[in-house]
Write a protein that holds these residues in place. Sequence first.
Motif, PDB file in Angstrom:
ATOM      1  N   ILE A   1       0.877  -1.175   0.000  1.00  0.00           N
ATOM      2  CA  ILE A   1       0.000   0.000   0.000  1.00  0.00           C
ATOM      3  C   ILE A   1       0.915   1.226   0.000  1.00  0.00           C
ATOM      4  O   ILE A   1       2.008   1.201   0.594  1.00  0.00           O
ATOM      5  CB  ILE A   1      -0.972  -0.007   1.214  1.00  0.00           C
TER       6      ILE A   1
ATOM      7  N   SER B   1       0.687   5.429   0.569  1.00  0.00           N
ATOM      8  CA  SER B   1      -0.165   6.581   0.899  1.00  0.00           C
ATOM      9  C   SER B   1       0.620   7.863   0.639  1.00  0.00           C
ATOM     10  O   SER B   1       1.842   7.840   0.417  1.00  0.00           O
ATOM     11  CB  SER B   1      -0.641   6.511   2.353  1.00  0.00           C
TER      12      SER B   1
ATOM     13  N   ARG C   1       1.629   9.894   2.629  1.00  0.00           N
ATOM     14  CA  ARG C   1       2.733   9.984   3.601  1.00  0.00           C
ATOM     15  C   ARG C   1       4.034   9.416   3.042  1.00  0.00           C
ATOM     16  O   ARG C   1       5.116   9.947   3.281  1.00  0.00           O
ATOM     17  CB  ARG C   1       2.396   9.168   4.858  1.00  0.00           C
ATOM     18  N   ASP C   2       3.905   8.280   2.317  1.00  0.00           N
ATOM     19  CA  ASP C   2       5.094   7.626   1.753  1.00  0.00           C
ATOM     20  C   ASP C   2       5.738   8.509   0.689  1.00  0.00           C
ATOM     21  O   ASP C   2       6.959   8.517   0.533  1.00  0.00           O
ATOM     22  CB  ASP C   2       4.723   6.266   1.158  1.00  0.00           C
TER      23      ASP C   2
ATOM     24  N   THR D   1       4.557   0.263   1.582  1.00  0.00           N
ATOM     25  CA  THR D   1       4.568  -0.561   2.793  1.00  0.00           C
ATOM     26  C   THR D   1       4.134  -1.960   2.369  1.00  0.00           C
ATOM     27  O   THR D   1       3.055  -2.132   1.783  1.00  0.00           O
ATOM     28  CB  THR D   1       3.578   0.003   3.842  1.00  0.00           C
TER      29      THR D   1
ATOM     30  N   ARG E   1       3.995  -4.825   4.395  1.00  0.00           N
ATOM     31  CA  ARG E   1       3.193  -5.589   5.361  1.00  0.00           C
ATOM     32  C   ARG E   1       1.868  -4.878   5.549  1.00  0.00           C
ATOM     33  O   ARG E   1       1.761  -3.976   6.399  1.00  0.00           O
ATOM     34  CB  ARG E   1       3.905  -5.638   6.702  1.00  0.00           C
ATOM     35  N   VAL E   2       0.896  -5.288   4.777  1.00  0.00           N
ATOM     36  CA  VAL E   2      -0.384  -4.570   4.788  1.00  0.00           C
ATOM     37  C   VAL E   2      -1.353  -5.211   5.775  1.00  0.00           C
ATOM     38  O   VAL E   2      -1.585  -6.422   5.732  1.00  0.00           O
ATOM     39  CB  VAL E   2      -1.019  -4.556   3.376  1.00  0.00           C
ATOM     40  N   VAL E   3      -1.897  -4.386   6.657  1.00  0.00           N
ATOM     41  CA  VAL E   3      -2.939  -4.848   7.578  1.00  0.00           C
ATOM     42  C   VAL E   3      -4.267  -4.695   6.841  1.00  0.00           C
ATOM     43  O   VAL E   3      -4.521  -3.656   6.216  1.00  0.00           O
ATOM     44  CB  VAL E   3      -2.941  -4.008   8.868  1.00  0.00           C
TER      45      VAL E   3
ATOM     46  N   PHE F   1      -2.272   4.270  10.859  1.00  0.00           N
ATOM     47  CA  PHE F   1      -2.551   4.536   9.440  1.00  0.00           C
ATOM     48  C   PHE F   1      -4.040   4.796   9.281  1.00  0.00           C
ATOM     49  O   PHE F   1      -4.828   4.550  10.199  1.00  0.00           O
ATOM     50  CB  PHE F   1      -2.070   3.392   8.555  1.00  0.00           C
ATOM     51  N   ARG F   2      -4.400   5.320   8.100  1.00  0.00           N
ATOM     52  CA  ARG F   2      -5.776   5.764   7.880  1.00  0.00           C
ATOM     53  C   ARG F   2      -6.505   5.003   6.781  1.00  0.00           C
ATOM     54  O   ARG F   2      -7.565   5.423   6.337  1.00  0.00           O
ATOM     55  CB  ARG F   2      -5.762   7.265   7.537  1.00  0.00           C
ATOM     56  N   HIS F   3      -5.913   3.887   6.348  1.00  0.00           N
ATOM     57  CA  HIS F   3      -6.535   3.109   5.274  1.00  0.00           C
ATOM     58  C   HIS F   3      -6.483   1.620   5.594  1.00  0.00           C
ATOM     59  O   HIS F   3      -5.452   1.137   6.073  1.00  0.00           O
ATOM     60  CB  HIS F   3      -5.820   3.370   3.949  1.00  0.00           C
ATOM     61  N   LEU F   4      -7.582   0.924   5.309  1.00  0.00           N
ATOM     62  CA  LEU F   4      -7.621  -0.518   5.534  1.00  0.00           C
ATOM     63  C   LEU F   4      -8.262  -1.219   4.335  1.00  0.00           C
ATOM     64  O   LEU F   4      -9.483  -1.093   4.125  1.00  0.00           O
ATOM     65  CB  LEU F   4      -8.455  -0.840   6.779  1.00  0.00           C
ATOM     66  N   PRO F   5      -7.463  -1.932   3.543  1.00  0.00           N
ATOM     67  CA  PRO F   5      -8.065  -2.722   2.459  1.00  0.00           C
ATOM     68  C   PRO F   5      -8.966  -3.813   3.055  1.00  0.00           C
ATOM     69  O   PRO F   5      -8.670  -4.356   4.126  1.00  0.00           O
ATOM     70  CB  PRO F   5      -6.849  -3.344   1.761  1.00  0.00           C
TER      71      PRO F   5
END
Length: 143
Positions: A49, A51, A53-54, A76, A78-80, A100-104
Amino acid sequence: MNVATILKSKGSDVAKLGPDVSLQDAARLLTEKRIGAVVIMEGDRLVGILSERDIVKAVSQQGAVALTTPLREVMTSRVVTCGLNDSVDEIMDSMTAGRFRHLPVVENERLIGIISIGDVVKHRMAETVMETEALKLYIASGA
Ligand code: AMP
């Protein structure tokens, strides 16, 4: 309220890119779609992922040359993720713990949506308004 409820109203559209795409092209996509993150897929496999920020971090560390970097080097890995049955409280905990502010959203190893902190806030607000209205009605009824 759970993830399925949120996806029902926002839909299952997810912005995706491949790992070899440049950071500049990713920045363009985020700007065009007015979103904060993009999921990186290798075929059907979720591999990362990225964002905004990256992007800020890469540019601050490497300068303008960062814009030609492929996403696999800055994403990133290691995606949660979350599932359709996860509650809003659970995904809020997950976002808070992971900062973080995003969740697949993944079901049966398939990417079926993405939830942002904005979606969570929107649904939480709607829920609070509904609860307040119900309480007002209850009080007014004198029950
Ligand atoms: P965000 O707050 O979503 O803009 O992301 C902040 C940082 O966390 C960035 O480095 C993202 O790549 C990373 N990130 C965002 N979402 C996730 C996620 N679901 N799992 C792991 N890392 C993430």
